[in-house]
Design a protein around this motif. Structure first.
Motif, PDB file in Angstrom:
ATOM      1  N   TYR A  28       0.729  -1.301  -0.036  1.00 17.88           N
ATOM      2  CA  TYR A  28      -0.081  -0.125   0.025  1.00 17.88           C
ATOM      3  C   TYR A  28       0.788   1.265  -0.125  1.00 17.88           C
ATOM      4  N   PRO A  29       1.789   1.539   0.951  1.00 20.03           N
ATOM      5  CA  PRO A  29       2.690   2.846   0.774  1.00 20.03           C
ATOM      6  C   PRO A  29       3.406   2.947  -0.477  1.00 20.03           C
ATOM      7  N   ARG A  30       3.336   1.981  -1.274  1.00 18.67           N
ATOM      8  CA  ARG A  30       4.217   1.903  -2.498  1.00 18.67           C
ATOM      9  C   ARG A  30       3.483   2.216  -3.593  1.00 18.67           C
ATOM     10  N   LEU A  31       2.055   1.757  -3.554  1.00 19.68           N
ATOM     11  CA  LEU A  31       1.338   1.706  -4.652  1.00 19.68           C
ATOM     12  C   LEU A  31       0.294   2.971  -4.526  1.00 19.68           C
ATOM     13  N   ALA A  32      -0.088   3.218  -3.486  1.00 24.70           N
ATOM     14  CA  ALA A  32      -0.965   4.284  -3.316  1.00 24.70           C
ATOM     15  C   ALA A  32      -0.408   5.741  -3.596  1.00 24.70           C
ATOM     16  N   LYS A  33      -0.510   6.352  -4.746  1.00 26.18           N
ATOM     17  CA  LYS A  33       0.146   7.502  -5.286  1.00 26.18           C
ATOM     18  C   LYS A  33      -0.562   8.312  -6.344  1.00 26.18           C
ATOM     19  N   ILE A  34      -0.291   9.456  -6.450  1.00 30.37           N
ATOM     20  CA  ILE A  34      -0.986  10.329  -7.360  1.00 30.37           C
ATOM     21  C   ILE A  34      -0.291   9.715  -9.050  1.00 30.37           C
ATOM     22  N   PRO A  35      -0.945   9.625  -9.955  1.00 33.04           N
ATOM     23  CA  PRO A  35      -0.274   9.233 -11.206  1.00 33.04           C
ATOM     24  C   PRO A  35       0.306  10.532 -11.890  1.00 33.04           C
ATOM     25  N   ILE A 115       4.628  21.100  -7.827  1.00 37.66           N
ATOM     26  CA  ILE A 115       5.531  20.141  -7.644  1.00 37.66           C
ATOM     27  C   ILE A 115       5.438  19.431  -6.244  1.00 37.66           C
ATOM     28  N   PHE A 116       5.002  18.023  -6.050  1.00 37.41           N
ATOM     29  CA  PHE A 116       4.739  17.347  -4.823  1.00 37.41           C
ATOM     30  C   PHE A 116       5.136  16.075  -4.850  1.00 37.41           C
ATOM     31  N   ASP A 117       5.295  15.346  -3.674  1.00 38.77           N
ATOM     32  CA  ASP A 117       5.566  13.929  -3.482  1.00 38.77           C
ATOM     33  C   ASP A 117       4.093  13.137  -3.753  1.00 38.77           C
ATOM     34  N   ALA A 118       4.532  12.078  -4.621  1.00 38.27           N
ATOM     35  CA  ALA A 118       3.344  11.439  -5.079  1.00 38.27           C
ATOM     36  C   ALA A 118       2.561  10.411  -4.062  1.00 38.27           C
ATOM     37  N   HIS A 119       3.164  10.397  -2.984  1.00 32.07           N
ATOM     38  CA  HIS A 119       2.749   9.586  -1.871  1.00 32.07           C
ATOM     39  C   HIS A 119       2.220  10.371  -0.905  1.00 32.07           C
ATOM     40  N   THR A 120       3.001  11.417  -0.305  1.00 29.46           N
ATOM     41  CA  THR A 120       2.534  12.196   0.715  1.00 29.46           C
ATOM     42  C   THR A 120       1.702  13.427   0.396  1.00 29.46           C
ATOM     43  N   GLN A 121       1.926  13.929  -0.591  1.00 27.76           N
ATOM     44  CA  GLN A 121       1.740  15.387  -1.006  1.00 27.76           C
ATOM     45  C   GLN A 121       2.139  16.594  -0.512  1.00 27.76           C
ATOM     46  N   ASP A 122       3.269  15.987   0.071  1.00 27.21           N
ATOM     47  CA  ASP A 122       4.337  17.261   0.505  1.00 27.21           C
ATOM     48  C   ASP A 122       4.854  18.152  -0.604  1.00 27.21           C
ATOM     49  N   PRO A 123       5.066  19.547  -0.544  1.00 25.24           N
ATOM     50  CA  PRO A 123       5.683  19.822  -1.835  1.00 25.24           C
ATOM     51  C   PRO A 123       7.364  19.667  -1.824  1.00 25.24           C
ATOM     52  N   VAL A 124       7.712  19.609  -3.162  1.00 25.52           N
ATOM     53  CA  VAL A 124       9.028  19.179  -3.461  1.00 25.52           C
ATOM     54  C   VAL A 124       9.493  20.653  -4.323  1.00 25.52           C
ATOM     55  N   HIS A 125      10.500  20.976  -3.560  1.00 29.29           N
ATOM     56  CA  HIS A 125      10.983  22.389  -4.059  1.00 29.29           C
ATOM     57  C   HIS A 125      11.865  21.975  -5.305  1.00 29.29           C
ATOM     58  N   ALA A 126      11.736  22.776  -6.535  1.00 27.05           N
ATOM     59  CA  ALA A 126      12.739  22.360  -7.679  1.00 27.05           C
ATOM     60  C   ALA A 126      12.266  23.588  -8.604  1.00 27.05           C
ATOM     61  N   THR A 127      13.658  23.545  -9.614  1.00 21.81           N
ATOM     62  CA  THR A 127      13.542  24.659 -10.550  1.00 21.81           C
ATOM     63  C   THR A 127      12.003  24.531 -11.525  1.00 21.81           C
ATOM     64  N   TRP A 145      -5.355  17.119  -0.445  1.00 24.77           N
ATOM     65  CA  TRP A 145      -4.865  16.739   1.032  1.00 24.77           C
ATOM     66  C   TRP A 145      -4.289  15.184   0.771  1.00 24.77           C
ATOM     67  N   PRO A 146      -3.631  14.840   1.856  1.00 28.01           N
ATOM     68  CA  PRO A 146      -2.791  13.459   1.910  1.00 28.01           C
ATOM     69  C   PRO A 146      -4.038  12.262   1.979  1.00 28.01           C
ATOM     70  N   PHE A 147      -3.415  11.080   1.542  1.00 31.22           N
ATOM     71  CA  PHE A 147      -4.351  10.196   1.646  1.00 31.22           C
ATOM     72  C   PHE A 147      -4.556   9.731   3.069  1.00 31.22           C
ATOM     73  N   PHE A 148      -5.837   9.554   3.501  1.00 27.27           N
ATOM     74  CA  PHE A 148      -6.419   9.324   4.823  1.00 27.27           C
ATOM     75  C   PHE A 148      -5.889  10.399   5.716  1.00 27.27           C
ATOM     76  N   THR A 149      -6.674  11.521   5.310  1.00 27.29           N
ATOM     77  CA  THR A 149      -6.658  13.115   5.850  1.00 27.29           C
ATOM     78  C   THR A 149      -6.994  13.046   7.381  1.00 27.29           C
ATOM     79  N   GLU A 150      -6.276  13.650   7.936  1.00 20.22           N
ATOM     80  CA  GLU A 150      -6.762  13.436   9.380  1.00 20.22           C
ATOM     81  C   GLU A 150      -7.664  14.837   9.964  1.00 20.22           C
TER      82      GLU A 150
END
Length: 328
Positions: A28-35, A115-127, A145-150
């Motif tokens: 699950y942690p590896r397959l649950a991601k934004i395409p 630009i963001f992490d496909a699994h956590t939705q945290d921002p990724v800073h890049a050019t 929001w992240p998967f399984f929003t709190e």
């Protein structure tokens, strides 16, 4: 024969018992991601809004409707380039917000790259991370929001102000039959940049303040109904106000001129489409996170019970009688 069957069932039970936690905590942690190749279009409307008439005296007027078309396109090539250096799955969304007046004329167009992490939705800073051509460094979430929003507050990025502030968890709600979390964020009056795409050709937004003394101010109340499983908003609304302040355009240093005021909502057909899309993705995430692991665990217990029952029966049954006893 029963003993052989019980051994087969026991092996299947062990397989299911081992697969259940493997699916939940490894797959699950590896397959649950934004395409990375997602494409989505959304149409929002602000009915009975106030809009600055740029073509007839630069005065605000009431209009039947202002239409906002938002397109979101996953940039696969950019994702691959950033992933190579980031060392994780990255999604790049190129978005365009196109604002149209009742006559079909463009009021403004605002592009973004998120630009963001496909699994956590945290921002990724890049050019390339930007809003309307201005480089930004986002903190917190935007769009999703992240998967399984709190049920808690999150840091949310506002594209107009280019800043992040808390978006508050208000409580659970039911939206069109779906259990969701409701969030609100109020951005106070803030001086913001002029859109680079203006309704009148030949105006340079970068020089408006310097040449006319006029500035653009903005405030909003943002409301989101979020599916806690996928983290996707099933509905979003904003009460937006924009004002031109000071200078020539606003009629003096203390002048104020409403540039836009309205309650922006999803158009009904897109609201229904969004709900159906989120409901479908919700089922997929739950199948991977909850249904399949629980089903495998339950199936393993059932197989184990049957295997033990067959083994007990095979032990209770008497063996074949001796030949001498049969002839007697």
């Amino acid at each position: 024969m029963r003993r052989r069957a019980s051994l087969v069932l026991l092996a299947l039970a062990v397989f299911c018992a081992a697969l259940a936690p493997l699916l939940r905590w490894y797959a699950y942690p590896r397959l649950a991601k934004i395409p990375p190749n997602q494409y989505q279009e959304m149409v929002l409307e602000a009915k009975d809004a106030t809009l600055l008439d740029y073509f007839n005296g630069m005065q605000p007027k009431k209009v039947d409707k202002v239409t906002i078309v938002q397109t979101l396109k996953g940039n696969v090539e950019a994702s691959k380039e950033i992933e190579a250096s980031a060392g994780k799955d990255v999604v790049v969304w190129d978005t365009l917000t196109h604002i149209i007046d009742p006559e079909g004329k463009t009021v403004s167009q605002i592009p973004e790259r998120y630009i963001f992490d496909a699994h956590t939705q945290d921002p990724v800073h890049a050019t390339g991370e930007m809003v309307d051509g201005d480089a930004v460094e986002r903190e917190g979430i935007e769009f999703k929001w992240p998967f399984f929003t709190e049920p808690r507050d999150y840091l949310y990025f506002d594209a107009q102000t280019r800043t992040s502030s808390p978006i508050h968890y208000v409580g659970p709600r039911t939206y069109r039959g779906m259990d969701v979390y409701y969030f609100e964020q109020t951005v106070p009056w803030t001086k913001v940049a002029m859109p680079k795409k203006m309704p009148i050709e030949g105006i340079d937004p970068a020089t408006i303040e310097a040449t006319t003394g006029t500035t653009l101010w903005y405030t909003t109340k943002a409301m989101f109904w979020v599916d806690p499983v996928t983290g996707a908003p099933v509905n979003a609304e904003q009460v937006i106000q924009q004002e031109m302040r000071g200078g020539i355009a606003a009629g003096g240093p203390d002048g104020k001129l409403t540039a836009f005021a309205g309650h922006v909502k999803m158009r009904e057909d897109y609201a229904k489409y969004t709900l159906d899309l989120v409901a479908s993705n919700r089922t997929k995430v739950l199948a991977l996170h909850t249904y399949a692991p629980i089903g495998l665990a339950a199936g393993g217990l059932a197989l184990l019970a049957v295997a033990l029952w067959l083994e007990a029966r095979s032990r209770r049954e008497p063996g074949p009688r001796p030949e001498a006893e049969l002839s007697a």
